[in-house]
Every structure is written in structure tokens, then in C-alpha cells.
Write an enzyme that holds these catalytic residues in place. Structure first.
Site, PDB file in Angstrom:
ATOM      1  N   HIS A  18       0.853  -1.190   0.000  1.00  0.00           N
ATOM      2  CA  HIS A  18       0.000   0.000   0.000  1.00  0.00           C
ATOM      3  C   HIS A  18       0.893   1.247   0.000  1.00  0.00           C
ATOM      4  CE1 HIS A  18       0.815   0.473   4.265  1.00  0.00           C
ATOM      5  NE2 HIS A  18       0.243  -0.686   4.564  1.00  0.00           N
ATOM      6  N   HIS A  21       3.771   1.692   2.446  1.00  0.00           N
ATOM      7  CA  HIS A  21       5.026   0.985   2.149  1.00  0.00           C
ATOM      8  C   HIS A  21       5.889   1.823   1.203  1.00  0.00           C
ATOM      9  CE1 HIS A  21       2.589  -2.778   3.143  1.00  0.00           C
ATOM     10  NE2 HIS A  21       3.557  -2.745   4.038  1.00  0.00           N
ATOM     11  N   CYS A 126      -2.569 -10.945  18.483  1.00  0.00           N
ATOM     12  CA  CYS A 126      -3.111 -10.235  17.315  1.00  0.00           C
ATOM     13  C   CYS A 126      -2.283 -10.637  16.105  1.00  0.00           C
ATOM     14  CB  CYS A 126      -3.065  -8.722  17.510  1.00  0.00           C
ATOM     15  SG  CYS A 126      -3.450  -7.845  15.975  1.00  0.00           S
ATOM     16  N   CYS A 129      -0.613  -7.709  14.164  1.00  0.00           N
ATOM     17  CA  CYS A 129       0.653  -7.210  14.741  1.00  0.00           C
ATOM     18  C   CYS A 129       1.691  -8.315  14.812  1.00  0.00           C
ATOM     19  CB  CYS A 129       0.456  -6.724  16.174  1.00  0.00           C
ATOM     20  SG  CYS A 129      -0.620  -5.334  16.383  1.00  0.00           S
ATOM     21  N   CYS A 143      -7.676  -4.863  19.087  1.00  0.00           N
ATOM     22  CA  CYS A 143      -6.363  -4.257  18.863  1.00  0.00           C
ATOM     23  C   CYS A 143      -6.595  -2.924  18.154  1.00  0.00           C
ATOM     24  CB  CYS A 143      -5.511  -5.179  17.985  1.00  0.00           C
ATOM     25  SG  CYS A 143      -4.161  -4.292  17.192  1.00  0.00           S
ATOM     26  N   HIS A 146      -5.274  -2.719  14.422  1.00  0.00           N
ATOM     27  CA  HIS A 146      -5.920  -3.489  13.358  1.00  0.00           C
ATOM     28  C   HIS A 146      -7.432  -3.591  13.490  1.00  0.00           C
ATOM     29  CE1 HIS A 146      -1.690  -4.704  13.142  1.00  0.00           C
ATOM     30  NE2 HIS A 146      -1.924  -4.645  11.856  1.00  0.00           N
ATOM     31  N   LYS A 293      -7.753   5.922   7.654  1.00  0.00           N
ATOM     32  CA  LYS A 293      -6.605   5.064   7.949  1.00  0.00           C
ATOM     33  C   LYS A 293      -6.434   3.995   6.864  1.00  0.00           C
ATOM     34  CE  LYS A 293      -5.159   2.017  11.658  1.00  0.00           C
ATOM     35  NZ  LYS A 293      -5.350   1.529  12.996  1.00  0.00           N
ATOM     36  N   LYS A 296      -3.186  -2.952   5.107  1.00  0.00           N
ATOM     37  CA  LYS A 296      -3.581  -4.163   4.394  1.00  0.00           C
ATOM     38  C   LYS A 296      -4.627  -4.926   5.177  1.00  0.00           C
ATOM     39  CE  LYS A 296       0.591  -5.537   3.952  1.00  0.00           C
ATOM     40  NZ  LYS A 296       1.866  -6.199   3.676  1.00  0.00           N
TER      41      LYS A 296
HETATM   42  O1  ME8 Z   1       5.380  -4.133  10.289  1.00  0.00           O
HETATM   43  N1  ME8 Z   1       1.647   4.760   6.623  1.00  0.00           N
HETATM   44  O2  ME8 Z   1       5.428  -4.963   8.141  1.00  0.00           O
HETATM   45  P1  ME8 Z   1       4.235  -4.133   7.465  1.00  0.00           P
HETATM   46  C1  ME8 Z   1       2.978   4.702   6.668  1.00  0.00           C
HETATM   47  N2  ME8 Z   1       7.002  -6.905   8.830  1.00  0.00           N
HETATM   48  N3  ME8 Z   1       3.667   3.595   6.989  1.00  0.00           N
HETATM   49  C2  ME8 Z   1       2.972   2.499   7.284  1.00  0.00           C
HETATM   50  C3  ME8 Z   1       1.566   2.473   7.260  1.00  0.00           C
HETATM   51  C4  ME8 Z   1       0.891   3.682   6.905  1.00  0.00           C
HETATM   52  N4  ME8 Z   1      -0.414   3.777   6.853  1.00  0.00           N
HETATM   53  N5  ME8 Z   1       1.158   1.232   7.596  1.00  0.00           N
HETATM   54  C5  ME8 Z   1       2.273   0.519   7.826  1.00  0.00           C
HETATM   55  C6  ME8 Z   1       5.792  -4.921   9.447  1.00  0.00           C
HETATM   56  N6  ME8 Z   1       3.365   1.277   7.649  1.00  0.00           N
HETATM   57  C7  ME8 Z   1       6.893  -5.904   9.811  1.00  0.00           C
HETATM   58  C8  ME8 Z   1       8.189  -5.136   9.957  1.00  0.00           C
HETATM   59  S1  ME8 Z   1      10.815  -5.020  10.414  1.00  0.00           S
HETATM   60  C9  ME8 Z   1      11.958  -6.041  11.047  1.00  0.00           C
HETATM   61  C10 ME8 Z   1       9.357  -5.993  10.337  1.00  0.00           C
HETATM   62  C11 ME8 Z   1       4.783   0.907   7.829  1.00  0.00           C
HETATM   63  O3  ME8 Z   1       4.175  -4.632   6.083  1.00  0.00           O
HETATM   64  C12 ME8 Z   1       5.003   0.074   9.061  1.00  0.00           C
HETATM   65  O4  ME8 Z   1       5.000   0.856  10.238  1.00  0.00           O
HETATM   66  O5  ME8 Z   1       3.009  -4.175   8.311  1.00  0.00           O
HETATM   67  C13 ME8 Z   1       6.345  -0.532   8.757  1.00  0.00           C
HETATM   68  O6  ME8 Z   1       7.377   0.356   9.069  1.00  0.00           O
HETATM   69  C14 ME8 Z   1       6.258  -0.782   7.252  1.00  0.00           C
HETATM   70  O7  ME8 Z   1       5.201   0.061   6.771  1.00  0.00           O
HETATM   71  C15 ME8 Z   1       5.963  -2.225   6.906  1.00  0.00           C
HETATM   72  O8  ME8 Z   1       4.751  -2.620   7.513  1.00  0.00           O
END
Ligand code: ME8
Length: 612
Positions: A18, A21, A126, A129, A143, A146, A293, A296
Site C-alpha cells: 500500500h 510501504h 493479534c 501485529c 487491537c 488493526h 486510515k 492491508k
Molecule cells: O510491520 N503509513 O510490516 P508491514 C505509513 N514486517 N507507513 C505504514 C503504514 C501507513 N499507513 N502502515 C504501515 C511490518 N506502515 C513488519 C516489519 S521489520 C523487522 C518488520 C509501515 O508490512 C510500518 O509501520 O506491516 C512498517 O514500518 C512498514 O510500513 C511495513 O509494515
């Protein structure tokens, strides 16, 4: 040579990326590129978090073998990097052999040291998370991240002695600039000081996906324990050249939701494994899309790869970097993108480059030799300030400082009117303006890499570094104008529903004619002459007449589901007779294809309340 090691979080591959990312990778990319133009030896890492249970669950839902599902999605995240010109030096996947080996090695190391022991876990988990939550973490039993109820789990598990490292973690987190920005540091410190730091469950029993622990084949390593290690395994710890050169990380770029994992759990794992701590955790805020908000897990997201088929990648990078101040939450909308693209990119920057190149081509078709530099023009260019803003991670302010110079150049052209000049004076002005757009191409290269290359190509110059961002360096300019940098985005390109909205508007007076009320369904009966219809009796509260409404809800709701439900009714609708039965109002409902869902107010509102 100074080194700079920067990482992003590694993304779950339970779905497509999204815009959040993309945002995180763009932030890290800009910083990596900035340090490259400063002449530093940069290593930039991003990748995917393959071993999560939520990936396996998503694969099952998609009815695909887990491995294939994870591989397919990881490819899409790699494509995301390409589409947005992310200049990562490596893309790590936690299903890589060397990463698996590394995870098992540090798990063993901590076990041998006595930092990992066997126990039993009970608690709420969760899946979104990939973490156990305490009751204190929940809001309305859900949570908050989510918006889902976590599941209760009881299982045998290996535990990591997080508690043992509490004092060391507090001292690390308290140190200057370990967590940026400050409010994110304070959040972690407050939690560390007010809560008991419980040992962390670091294994899961009998899972079909994940890295098996080296000490017990029935257990796999908890995904966060495995994932965090990517930052080190990608450098071939402990003996790899890269590890020796680049570790410790200069910056881990992450989103605010995973700060605890990076600022508390990751340091504890490193303390236990005797590995040096990273220098900095840079926490960015969350993006919302049109005010809501995204995530995924919530199924509400913008596909950045698709977005980049509609708008230039540089424009998307620009709006994300300029619109949001790092650390704060920010909103993404196509309206903001269009406005900034048209005004700042097409008008300010695009026109400047176009005007300067046109003047140069017209007057100096055979080339323009180095000339005197117009000092006044460059007096507003403050590269030191831009650099210090970048070093402070104030990316949006750095961009606005670059724009000050762009606007200064445009103002300069308008005031000086070079098209009225001749001879040495003309040479001086055009040479200075060409130097200014060359310098801009350097300054903008981290933010707008494609645009910067387009400018350089027209100037017939090679990419430069920050030291070369000063006027008077180029010996001869032979420029060639090629098209325009940014085509304006027309309203037409905006979503059709936005345009339709503009067509048929009603004013508030018309709307307020509707008498909408909260009602309770008191009775439900079958219509004697229509299979799909119910006859409802609605209670409108004390002192109000009941209403009889004929409603087509039979295929969507059972009688017992409707009894006592609070609904919203239009009370002042002209009465109608439907198949011989009088209907005195209508209920509000959301309708999509065959699906009907009644609009329902919260339970604590009085029956009869007016709906505004
Ligand atoms: O957390 N706006 O993966 P992820 C900006 N696999 N950044 C966002 C966001 C948003 N709305 N939503 C998520 C994970 N992120 C773990 C990380 S690291 C060793 C393991 C950010 O796919 C989120 O905070 O859920 C994270 O930094 C990244 O996108 C990946 O999120």
C-alpha cells in the site's frame, strides 16, 4: 570514506503493497541518495518479512501454496522499488538461507547464554501485529492498530529474558538522538518506566511456516525475533566484509506502529548476542488516504504501483515528501498530488527549466563558454542549511528551502528580462541561469531522480555531487531542449466520482426537509401477497405514533435479527400502498449489488432522536 547504512522495515507479504510501504521506502531512498551525493559510502537495505504466520494465513485464504504465494508477493514489493526508483543496494528476503542460518545462530547463542528458557504462554494474540497483547493494549476488546479482536492463545513457548536488559535499554533509549523524533522517544521511555518489562515469547509450537528453532524441532522462531535480524544477516554477520564495513546501522527507518520492536526488543536481542547497537531509529508517522486510515489488514489501501501508472513516480515522491513532516501522520489525496504537481513541479520548476533552456538554445546554439557568475542570483541559495535540514531528517523543510531558490530564479528572470539583453551581460545571465538549473539537478536528484536526469540530459552534463553544487564550474554549455518536464494533470484524470459529485448537488435546505428519526423495530410480519417483503411496526419513542413500513429486507435479514434493532427511518415520506398494504416510511440502508445493510445508530441513543 564515511559510511552510511540505512534500512527500512521489511514488509509482510500477505498482500500487495500500500502507499504507506511506498512512503517508507521513498523516505529511506531520499536519505540514501542524499548521503551518496555527499560522497559517502552508502548501503541501503530493504526487503520482505516472509516468515510471518499472517503470510501463511493469507496464502490459505488465497488457496495458494504458502511458498508460491510469498514468492509472488515478494516480487510485487521488488517491483514497487523499481517503479519508484528506490536505489536499494540489496533486497533481503527472510526466506534466504543465510538469513535462516543467522536467525538460528543468534537464537542458539542466547539460549546457551541462558537468555532463552522454556515456559508456557497464555494471552491475546493479534495476527495483524504478529504479537501478544495485554488487556491494557486493547480498546473495546480490540487491537487498536488493526481494529480486530485478538485470539486467546495458550501454548508452550520459549521465552527471551527481555527483563534482564531493562536498564541497558532505558539507558540506550535515553541517549541523545537514538529515537527520532523526540515524542516517539518519550513514548517508549514512558512505557519502559511505567510498565513491568515481561519476558518475550520467542517461539511458536507446531506451525507449518517459519524458521525452526535450533534447539527444539517442534518450535519455530517467533517472526519478530527472526525478522529484526535481517538488518545484520544481510551484511553476512559475523565475518562478512559488509558487516565489518557497514554495521552498526546509521538509521533504521520505520513506521510508528513498530517502534517498540525496534527500540526495545531489537536492542535486547543485540545485547544478548553481543552485537553493537544501531545508531538511530527514525520513526515516521502513518499516511491516511483522503482522511481515512490505511492498512492491508483493514482492506483499505491505495495501490502505489497502479497509482504510478496514472501519475509520474517523481510527482508521487514529491507530494509525499513535501506534504508530510516526518514523524507526523499525513494525508495522501490525488487532489493534493494534482495541485502540487501542477503548481510546484510544472509551474515553478518545469517553467524555470524550460525558460532557461529556450533562452540558451536561442541565443547560444553553438555553445556558451564559462562567463561571469551573477552573485545576486546565488545569494539566496543556502546549501549548508539544506544539508543541515537533511541531517536533521527535516525532509519537507529541505525541499521548501530548495523551492525558495527555484522561486528566486523565476523572480530573477522576470525582473532582469534577459531576452532584452545583449553581449557580455546576456552571456553572464544565461550562464548563471544554466548553472542554477545544473545545481538544482544535483539538489533535486535525491527527491526527483528521473526529473534530475532529464535536466542533466538537456544540459549535456553528468550527474554531480554536493561539492559540485556551486556556480562557475562548467566550462562550456551546449544544451538541447527536449520536451517539457511535467505535463499538467487535467481534472479529467481525477476519479470520475469526484467529478460526478460536482454535478448534482442539493443544498442543505432541501436536505433538512427530511425528517429522519431513530426507531426501534417492534414487530416483524410477512406480507400476505409478496414473498420478499416484510411488514414492520416501528416504535418512535414516547408520545409518538407507531409507523407501519413495508420493506424488502426478507432476503437479507431473518425476523429475529430485526426485532428490537435500532434503525433510521424517513418519517415524513408520503404514504404509499405496496401490494395492498400501507407503508408510512422508509428505512435507510447501504446497498451493494444483492447485499443490504441497515444503517444503525449506536445503542445508547434515544429512540425517536432526530438524525441530522
Ligand atoms: O510491520 N503509513 O510490516 P508491514 C505509513 N514486517 N507507513 C505504514 C503504514 C501507513 N499507513 N502502515 C504501515 C511490518 N506502515 C513488519 C516489519 S521489520 C523487522 C518488520 C509501515 O508490512 C510500518 O509501520 O506491516 C512498517 O514500518 C512498514 O510500513 C511495513 O509494515
Amino acid at each position: 570514506m564515511k559510511k552510511f547504512y540505512i534500512t527500512t522495515a521489511i514488509d509482510y507479504v500477505n498482500g500487495r503493497p500500500h502507499i504507506g510501504h511506498a512512503y517508507e521506502k521513498i523516505i529511506a531512498d531520499v536519505l540514501a541518495r542524499w548521503h551518496r551525493i555527499k560522497g559517502e559510502d552508502v548501503f541501503f537495505l530493504t526487503g520482505t518479512d516472509d516468515n510471518a504466520q499472517k503470510n501463511a494465513e493469507a496464502a490459505k485464504e488465497a488457496r495458494k501454496p504458502i511458498k508460491q504465494f510469498v514468492n509472488d508477493n515478494a516480487k510485487i514489493f521488488q517491483e514497487l522499488c523499481k517503479v519508484f526508483n528506490i536505489s536499494n543496494d540489496y533486497f533481503i528476503r527472510t526466506t534466504e538461507k543465510r538469513h535462516i542460518k543467522f536467525s538460528q545462530e543468534i537464537f542458539s547463542k542466547s539460549f546457551k547464554k541462558g537468555d532463552i528458557y522454556k515456559g508456557k504462554y497464555e494471552g491475546y494474540y493479534c495476527l495483524g501485529c504478529e504479537a501478544f497483547l495485554t488487556e491494557k493494549d486493547l480498546v473495546d476488546e480490540k487491537c487498536p492498530e488493526h481494529n480486530k479482536k485478538p485470539e486467546w492463545r495458550e501454548e508452550e513457548s520459549y521465552f527471551f529474558k527481555l527483563s534482564k536488559y531493562k536498564d541497558k535499554i532505558i539507558s540506550l533509549v535515553s541517549s541523545k538522538d537514538f529515537i527520532i523524533p523526540k515524542d516517539k522517544k518519550n513514548e517508549i521511555l514512558a512505557r519502559l518506566k511505567s510498565e513491568e518489562l515481561k519476558d518475550l515469547s520467542v517461539s511458536r509450537k507446531n506451525t507449518e511456516w517459519g524458521i525452526i528453532t535450533p534447539i527444539d524441532k517442534e518450535h519455530s522462531i517467533y517472526v519478530w525475533y527472526d525478522a529484526l535480524g535481517n538488518y545484520v544477516s544481510a551484511l553476512d554477520y559475523p565475518k562478512g566484509k559488509k558487516f565489518k564495513k557497514y554495521w552498526p546501522a546509521d538509521v533504521h527507518v520505520i513506521g510508528k506502529g513498530i517502534n517498540w520492536f525496534h527500540s526495545v526488543i531489537w536492542p535486547a536481542i543485540l545485547f544478548s548476542a553481543n552485537i553493537t547497537q544501531p545508531k538511530r531509529i527514525l520513526v515516521h508517522g502513518y499516511l491516511t488516504v483522503n482522511g481515512s486510515k490505511i492498512s492491508k489488514s483493514l482492506g483499505n489501501s491505495i495501490d502505489p504501483i497502479e497509482l504510478a501508472t496514472k501519475y509520474p513516480a517523481d510527482s508521487i515522491r514529491y507530494v509525499l515528501l513535501r506534504e508530510v513532516s516526518l514523524g507526523d501522520d499525513g494525508d495522501f489525496s490525488e487532489e493534493a498530488l494534482t495541485s502540487r504537481h501542477n503548481n510546484e513541479l510544472a509551474n515553478d520548476l518545469g517553467n524555470l527549466v524550460s525558460r532557461v533552456l529556450t533562452l540558451a538554445e536561442k541565443n547560444f546554439s553553438k555553445g556558451l563558454k564559462k562567463s561571469q557568475v551573477d552573485k545576486k542570483l546565488f545569494s539566496k541559495l543556502n546549501i549548508k542549511k539544506i544539508d543541515s535540514l537533511m541531517e536533521n531528517f527535516e525532509i519537507n523543510n529541505a525541499l521548501s528551502e530548495v523551492w525558495k531558490f527555484i522561486n528566486e530564479c523565476n523572480k530573477h528572470i522576470n525582473q532582469e528580462k534577459p531576452w532584452e539583453m545583449k553581449g557580455k551581460e546576456l552571456e553572464k545571465h544565461i550562464y548563471s541561469l544554466l548553472e542554477s538549473i545544473r545545481i538544482l539537478s544535483i539538489l533535486l536528484s535525491p527527491f526527483l531522480p528521473e526529473t534530475s536526469n532529464k535536466i542533466l540530459k538537456q544540459l549535456n552534463q553528468k550527474p554531480g555531487n554536493l561539492k559540485e553544487a556551486k556556480p562557475g564550474l562548467v566550462k562550456i554549455y551546449k544544451v538541447k531542449k527536449e520536451g517539457i518536464l511535467f505535463n499538467k494533470i487535467e481534472e479529467k484524470m481525477l476519479k470520475p466520482d469526484k467529478i460526478e459529485n460536482n454535478l448534482d448537488k442539493i443544498d442543505i435546505k432541501e436536505f433538512s426537509k427530511l425528517d429522519l428519526r431513530v426507531a426501534r423495530i417492534k414487530e416483524v410480519g410477512d406480507h400476505p401477497d409478496a414473498k420478499k417483503l416484510y411488514i414492520l411496526i416501528l416504535d418512535l419513542g414516547k408520545g409518538e405514533h407507531e409507523l407501519q413500513v413495508v420493506s424488502g429486507l426478507k432476503e437479507n435479514y431473518k425476523k429475529e435479527e430485526l426485532i428490537n434493532k435500532r434503525v433510521i427511518v424517513i418519517r415524513n415520506l408520503k404514504h404509499a400502498v405496496i401490494r395492498g398494504i400501507e407503508s408510512q416510511g422508509m428505512l435507510l440502508a447501504a446497498v451493494f449489488k444483492d447485499k443490504v445493510s441497515l444503517a444503525q445508530p449506536d445503542k445508547d441513543i434515544e429512540i425517536g432522536a432526530k438524525v441530522m
